[in-house]
Enzyme design. Structure first.
Site, PDB file in Angstrom:
ATOM      1  N   GLU A  59       0.811  -1.220   0.000  1.00  0.00           N
ATOM      2  CA  GLU A  59       0.000   0.000   0.000  1.00  0.00           C
ATOM      3  C   GLU A  59       0.849   1.277   0.000  1.00  0.00           C
ATOM      4  OE1 GLU A  59      -3.052  -0.294   3.003  1.00  0.00           O
ATOM      5  OE2 GLU A  59      -3.909  -2.106   2.102  1.00  0.00           O
ATOM      6  N   GLU A  92      -4.796  -8.666  -1.037  1.00  0.00           N
ATOM      7  CA  GLU A  92      -5.303  -8.506   0.332  1.00  0.00           C
ATOM      8  C   GLU A  92      -6.736  -8.013   0.269  1.00  0.00           C
ATOM      9  OE1 GLU A  92      -2.605  -6.581   3.200  1.00  0.00           O
ATOM     10  OE2 GLU A  92      -4.370  -5.500   3.942  1.00  0.00           O
TER      11      GLU A  92
END
Length: 515
Positions: free
Chosen positions: A205, A323
């Site tokens: 991220e 994810e």
């Protein structure tokens, strides 16, 4: 009156499954009929053979969200690897893909020799991710690989993409990636002959407009090329090189496009991205979202956009959901770890598969309030059994379906995993109506195996799921129970009860795509 499913071979070899369903409704409501068409002539998409993936995270016990500390001893650093229930849960997949990652993988340090100090993550509110740099001891990495080998797991490892960099208060990252520490871990892994790692993923991220830390796409390109060069060099004498994956971030088209364009044709194997489609775990309306078909449909647009981007760039890269836990910030207790969670989870597995997603990593295997396993006992939560049934029944080839009828029915079809037939996945989001499905082909009925999943006592928040009316509980040696279907001769309808899930395996159903 039971509905009917008809199949008849057309000249173009289209296998068509027609479902006419009548729901059981209160006297004041009207019955509805619907039809489902399954084209068995050709697959519309495909996944990898092992589509199901689950994650392990770095979060220590002190990780808390909204005043709830739900991680316990579930970290990569402290997970009790000797637990028999944990081992059996992973072995049941043979193999389960496990992604080791999460926010803290950006700042993790890997011990390079046994004499080097190597401490755990420590809470630090001024740090980018709320914890100071923690360290992975070589001895722990050895223990993890022993577990992976014994359980048959295949592993993706997220590397420390922020190592050597400075993160400013506005989230901008400055400086180049210091790859030397990552290189030491990769070399150690290869030299030890650890074969469980089949993918090295760069960072977590850090793409686009991430709030806490973000790396420009142009810089990420350089890092990916460096990582690919390292993997090629270190594994040059290996029969199979691990994949190189990136960026493990939230999707932003322009950022992803630049990464793909500048790393093709061969520097990046997998584009990985994250999706928490239900919003924050503190949301009190998660159940309403999960049971709202229009809400579930929205996430399909993301899968479609990623698929279109890959096609338009002409790359050979494939896409992974690296994810996804439903609700971010550790999920919500008795929602994302209860029976109701299986509706969004299975629906998202099916939708992503329709757009050629090759693997889907659930956050998490254990830890937080969205684990497939209970954080404290390692007993399976309902989503574990949903994942295991998918893994065993749904093959890689995705078949086109068209359901006309109640919007509360979600219907999907794949070629079966271990036969030349098909497996149907039917989700009934309706709280009142039962849908009956009759299956035949030119008047001939095909035997089938059915797996009906329901909540114990009809409680959507139950953490115990029933298979064909029987509780799924660990046996006396903490082993996964048998997942035994009911067998029908095909003349009886498939009864999809309110708020239930059905996998229906039809091994002899004629579908040329599945031969």
């Amino acid at each position: 009156m039971a509905g009917m499913v008809l199949w008849s071979p057309a000249p173009c070899l289209m296998a068509m499954l027609l479902v006419l369903s009548m729901t059981s409704t209160p006297a004041t409501a009207t019955a509805t009929q619907g039809s489902l068409f399954v084209d068995g002539n050709a697959a519309i998409a495909s996944t990898d053979e092992n589509f199901i993936c689950a994650t392990l995270d770095w979060w220590p016990p002190e990780k808390c969200d909204y005043g709830v500390c739900s991680w316990g001893e579930a970290s990569i650093l402290n997970l009790q690897l000797s637990n028999r229930a944990l081992l059996n849960a992973v072995k049941a997949f043979s193999p389960l893909i496990i992604r080791l990652g999460g926010s803290l993988d950006n700042v993790a340090i890997y011990q390079e020799n046994p004499s080097q100090p190597c401490g755990p993550f420590v809470m630090n509110t001024s740090a980018v991710f709320g914890f100071s740099n923690g360290c992975l001891p070589l001895a722990r990495w050895d223990e993890l690989n022993k577990f992976f080998n014994e359980s048959g797991a295949a592993v993706v490892f997220g590397l420390n993409a922020l190592n050597g960099r400075v993160t400013l208060q506005n989230g901008t990252v400055e400086g180049p990636w210091n790859y030397q520490n990552a290189e030491s871990l990769i070399r150690y892994t290869a030299n030890k002959g650890y074969t469980s790692v089949f993918g090295w993923e760069l960072g977590n991220e850090l793409s686009g407009m991430e709030r806490r830390a973000r790396v420009q796409a142009s810089e990420y390109v350089k890092d990916v090329i460096t990582l690919k060069s390292l993997v090629n060099q270190i594994y040059k004498n290996s029969q199979k090189k691990p994949l190189v994956m990136a960026p493990g971030g939230n999707y932003e088209e322009n950022w992803f496009r630049e990464l793909i364009e500048e790393t093709k044709p061969s520097s990046l194997d997998v584009i990985s991205y994250h999706k928490y489609s239900l919003g924050p775990g503190k949301d009190e309306h998660l159940v309403e979202k999960i049971l709202d078909p229009s809400y579930l449909d929205v996430v399909g647009l993301l899968f479609s956009n990623v698929s279109s981007l890959i096609k338009s760039t002409g790359t050979t890269m494939t896409a992974w959901i690296g994810e996804a836990g439903g609700a971010y910030n550790s999920g919500r207790n008795l929602v994302t770890n209860s029976f109701v969670s299986s509706f969004w989870y299975l629906d998202q597995l099916a939708l992503s598969a329709k757009y050629n997603t090759k693997s889907y990593c659930r956050q998490s295997l254990v830890g937080g309030n969205y684990g497939l396993l209970d954080t404290n006992t390692f007993s399976p939560n309902p989503d574990y059994y949903s994942a295991l049934l998918w893994h065993r029944l749904m093959g890689p080839k995705v078949l086109s379906t068209n359901f006309q009828g109640s919007k509360m029915i979600r219907a999907y079809a794949h070629c079966a995993k271990h036969s030349n037939g098909t497996t149907l996945l039917l989700l009934n989001l309706d709280q009142m109506a039962t849908t009956q499905v009759q299956v035949s082909s030119n008047g001939a009925y095909y035997p089938r195996e059915e797996y009906h999943l329901t909540a114990r006592n009809g409680n959507l928040h139950s953490q115990t799921v029933l298979l064909n009316g029987n509780d799924l509980l660990l046996n006396s040696i903490e082993g996964i129970p048998e997942l035994t279907p009911i067998e029908l001769d095909g003349s009886q309808p498939i009864n999809v009860a309110p708020l239930s899930i059905v996998f229906a395996h039809i091994p002899d159903f004629p579908a040329p795509a599945c031969l």
